[in-house]
Motif scaffolding. Structure first.
Motif, mmCIF file in Angstrom:
data_model
loop_
_atom_site.group_PDB
_atom_site.id
_atom_site.type_symbol
_atom_site.label_atom_id
_atom_site.label_comp_id
_atom_site.label_asym_id
_atom_site.label_seq_id
_atom_site.Cartn_x
_atom_site.Cartn_y
_atom_site.Cartn_z
ATOM 1 N N UNK A 202 0.796 -1.219 0.000
ATOM 2 C CA UNK A 202 0.000 0.000 0.000
ATOM 3 C C UNK A 202 0.836 1.280 0.000
ATOM 4 N N UNK A 203 1.841 1.423 0.886
ATOM 5 C CA UNK A 203 2.639 2.669 0.853
ATOM 6 C C UNK A 203 3.324 2.893 -0.482
ATOM 7 N N UNK A 204 3.708 1.801 -1.150
ATOM 8 C CA UNK A 204 4.370 1.928 -2.449
ATOM 9 C C UNK A 204 3.375 2.361 -3.528
ATOM 10 N N UNK A 205 2.153 1.849 -3.450
ATOM 11 C CA UNK A 205 1.122 2.257 -4.410
ATOM 12 C C UNK A 205 0.843 3.750 -4.282
ATOM 13 N N UNK A 206 0.728 4.219 -3.050
ATOM 14 C CA UNK A 206 0.452 5.635 -2.808
ATOM 15 C C UNK A 206 1.616 6.515 -3.259
ATOM 16 N N UNK A 207 2.827 6.079 -2.945
ATOM 17 C CA UNK A 207 4.010 6.893 -3.255
ATOM 18 C C UNK A 207 4.228 7.025 -4.759
ATOM 19 N N UNK A 208 3.958 5.959 -5.502
ATOM 20 C CA UNK A 208 4.220 5.959 -6.941
ATOM 21 C C UNK A 208 2.960 6.201 -7.772
ATOM 22 N N UNK A 209 1.818 6.435 -7.109
ATOM 23 C CA UNK A 209 0.534 6.621 -7.796
ATOM 24 C C UNK A 209 0.234 5.450 -8.741
ATOM 25 N N UNK A 210 0.382 4.251 -8.191
ATOM 26 C CA UNK A 210 0.071 3.028 -8.940
ATOM 27 C C UNK A 210 -1.349 2.580 -8.606
ATOM 28 N N UNK A 211 -2.240 2.477 -9.583
ATOM 29 C CA UNK A 211 -3.608 2.036 -9.308
ATOM 30 C C UNK A 211 -3.633 0.617 -8.740
ATOM 31 N N UNK A 212 -4.554 0.371 -7.843
ATOM 32 C CA UNK A 212 -4.728 -0.967 -7.281
ATOM 33 C C UNK A 212 -4.956 -1.978 -8.402
ATOM 34 N N UNK A 213 -5.742 -1.585 -9.380
ATOM 35 C CA UNK A 213 -6.055 -2.467 -10.503
ATOM 36 C C UNK A 213 -4.787 -2.921 -11.221
ATOM 37 N N UNK A 214 -3.838 -2.016 -11.401
ATOM 38 C CA UNK A 214 -2.577 -2.372 -12.069
ATOM 39 C C UNK A 214 -1.759 -3.327 -11.210
ATOM 40 N N UNK A 215 -1.717 -3.075 -9.907
ATOM 41 C CA UNK A 215 -0.958 -3.953 -9.009
ATOM 42 C C UNK A 215 -1.545 -5.356 -9.001
ATOM 43 N N UNK A 216 -2.867 -5.451 -9.024
ATOM 44 C CA UNK A 216 -3.518 -6.754 -8.990
ATOM 45 C C UNK A 216 -3.239 -7.567 -10.246
ATOM 46 N N UNK A 217 -2.991 -6.886 -11.341
ATOM 47 C CA UNK A 217 -2.738 -7.595 -12.601
ATOM 48 C C UNK A 217 -1.258 -7.911 -12.807
ATOM 49 N N UNK A 218 -0.398 -7.477 -11.869
ATOM 50 C CA UNK A 218 1.043 -7.710 -11.975
ATOM 51 C C UNK A 218 1.433 -8.985 -11.216
ATOM 52 N N UNK A 219 2.633 -9.467 -11.482
ATOM 53 C CA UNK A 219 3.173 -10.606 -10.736
ATOM 54 C C UNK A 219 3.997 -10.088 -9.563
ATOM 55 N N UNK A 220 4.287 -10.977 -8.614
ATOM 56 C CA UNK A 220 5.106 -10.557 -7.476
ATOM 57 C C UNK A 220 6.506 -10.147 -7.932
ATOM 58 N N UNK A 221 7.015 -10.790 -8.984
ATOM 59 C CA UNK A 221 8.346 -10.434 -9.499
ATOM 60 C C UNK A 221 8.335 -9.021 -10.065
ATOM 61 N N UNK A 222 7.284 -8.700 -10.828
ATOM 62 C CA UNK A 222 7.176 -7.353 -11.399
ATOM 63 C C UNK A 222 7.045 -6.299 -10.303
ATOM 64 N N UNK A 223 6.288 -6.617 -9.259
ATOM 65 C CA UNK A 223 6.100 -5.660 -8.174
ATOM 66 C C UNK A 223 7.378 -5.481 -7.358
ATOM 67 N N UNK A 224 8.100 -6.572 -7.150
ATOM 68 C CA UNK A 224 9.362 -6.485 -6.416
ATOM 69 C C UNK A 224 10.345 -5.585 -7.156
ATOM 70 N N UNK A 225 10.404 -5.729 -8.468
ATOM 71 C CA UNK A 225 11.305 -4.898 -9.279
ATOM 72 C C UNK A 225 10.832 -3.450 -9.311
ATOM 73 N N UNK A 226 9.545 -3.248 -9.459
ATOM 74 C CA UNK A 226 8.996 -1.893 -9.569
ATOM 75 C C UNK A 226 9.235 -1.089 -8.299
ATOM 76 N N UNK A 227 9.031 -1.736 -7.134
ATOM 77 C CA UNK A 227 9.106 -1.011 -5.870
ATOM 78 C C UNK A 227 10.429 -1.198 -5.140
ATOM 79 N N UNK A 228 11.302 -2.047 -5.689
ATOM 80 C CA UNK A 228 12.600 -2.264 -5.050
ATOM 81 C C UNK A 228 12.496 -2.966 -3.712
ATOM 82 N N UNK A 229 11.623 -3.991 -3.638
ATOM 83 C CA UNK A 229 11.422 -4.717 -2.388
ATOM 84 C C UNK A 229 11.739 -6.196 -2.593
ATOM 85 N N UNK A 230 11.862 -6.931 -1.485
ATOM 86 C CA UNK A 230 12.132 -8.360 -1.561
ATOM 87 C C UNK A 230 10.933 -9.107 -2.154
ATOM 88 N N UNK A 231 11.195 -10.208 -2.816
ATOM 89 C CA UNK A 231 10.145 -10.997 -3.451
ATOM 90 C C UNK A 231 9.131 -11.496 -2.427
#
Length: 257
Positions: A202-231
């Motif tokens: 959630x904090x990463x979605x707010x900080x980067x203005x990423x829609x929830x809908x986009x996050x839900x359609x992504x994979x954990x690998x894509x989200x880890x790379x996008x937000x710079x977090x552990x898998x």
């Protein structure tokens, strides 16, 4: 298709989150709704929801107060500015993110333009008003005031008033909602809840203005790379986000969204 207005009479209540989830819920049903914002814009020309959907939002801005017409060359300019909003009401098919600061201006405009009379005369699509609040006494009172101004005052012909209890601030148990119930007496008044989202994303979605809908359609690998977090954080965060979104969609489904 109806017009769906997401509003609050105070900042920080979760209105933009509500608007984007309403928009996403309608898209899941393959309904082609427009996304509109009547709210402050910053130097980029975007409102908050416009930053989440920069290519999709029609930005109305905040216009100018009706009273300012006395000092302008064209006294009717503020009225015509909000006539753009009126065009949306006549056609329907829009989700409007309505800023708290804009509500009084739209109420004034609606009375000046006799919007309720015209919409009823033209058999225009229904309006649903979703008002969101956190469990705070002043915020709950603000909700009642908004209903009194917009609905009871007959500024807009609202078919359904939906109170959205935002539990991010805690439980509503013990809070007095009687003034809201009185304001909505005799009307189609509904209550739904938005649970608190505990997802690490959630904090990463707010900080980067990423829609929830986009996050839900992504994979954990894509989200880890996008937000710079552990898998692991991305995986757990995505699972929690999906659970939360499903709960929100279920609540919206109760009121036909």
């Amino acid at each position: 298709m109806k017009t769906i207005i997401c509003a609050a009479y105070a900042g920080g209540q979760g209105k933009t989150t509500l608007a984007q989830m309403v928009y996403a819920a309608l898209r899941k049903r393959e309904l082609a709704y427009k996304l509109v914002a009547a709210d402050f814009t910053d130097g980029t020309g975007h409102s908050k929801i416009g930053k989440f959907f920069p290519t999709k939002v029609l930005e109305l801005g905040i216009g100018s107060a009706l009273g300012s017409g006395k000092t302008e060359n064209d006294a009717n300019a503020p009225l015509r500015y909000w006539d753009r909003f009126g065009g949306l009401l006549l056609t329907g098919g829009a989700v409007l993110d309505l800023g708290a600061n804009v509500v009084p201006q739209l109420v004034q405009w609606a009375h000046h333009r006799r919007v309720t009379h015209i919409m009823q005369q033209r058999n225009s699509p229904e309006i649903d008003l979703l008002v969101i609040t956190k469990p705070e006494t002043h915020s709950i009172e603000n909700v009642a005031t908004l209903i009194e101004d917009v609905v009871v005052g007959n500024a807009l012909p609202v078919a359904n008033v939906i109170i959205v209890e935002n539990e991010v601030g805690g439980s509503f148990e013990g809070h007095d909602l009687s003034r809201i119930e009185r304001a909505g007496a005799g009307r189609n008044l509904h209550f739904i809840k938005i649970p608190r989202c505990y997802s690490e994303l959630w904090p990463h979605l707010e900080r980067t203005f990423t829609p929830v809908e986009d996050a839900l359609s992504a994979t954990e690998t894509e989200l880890a790379e996008k937000f710079g977090i552990e898998i692991w954080a991305a995986y757990a965060g995505l699972m929690d986000l999906r659970t939360w979104a499903d709960e929100v969609y279920a609540q919206l489904h109760k009121v036909g969204i």
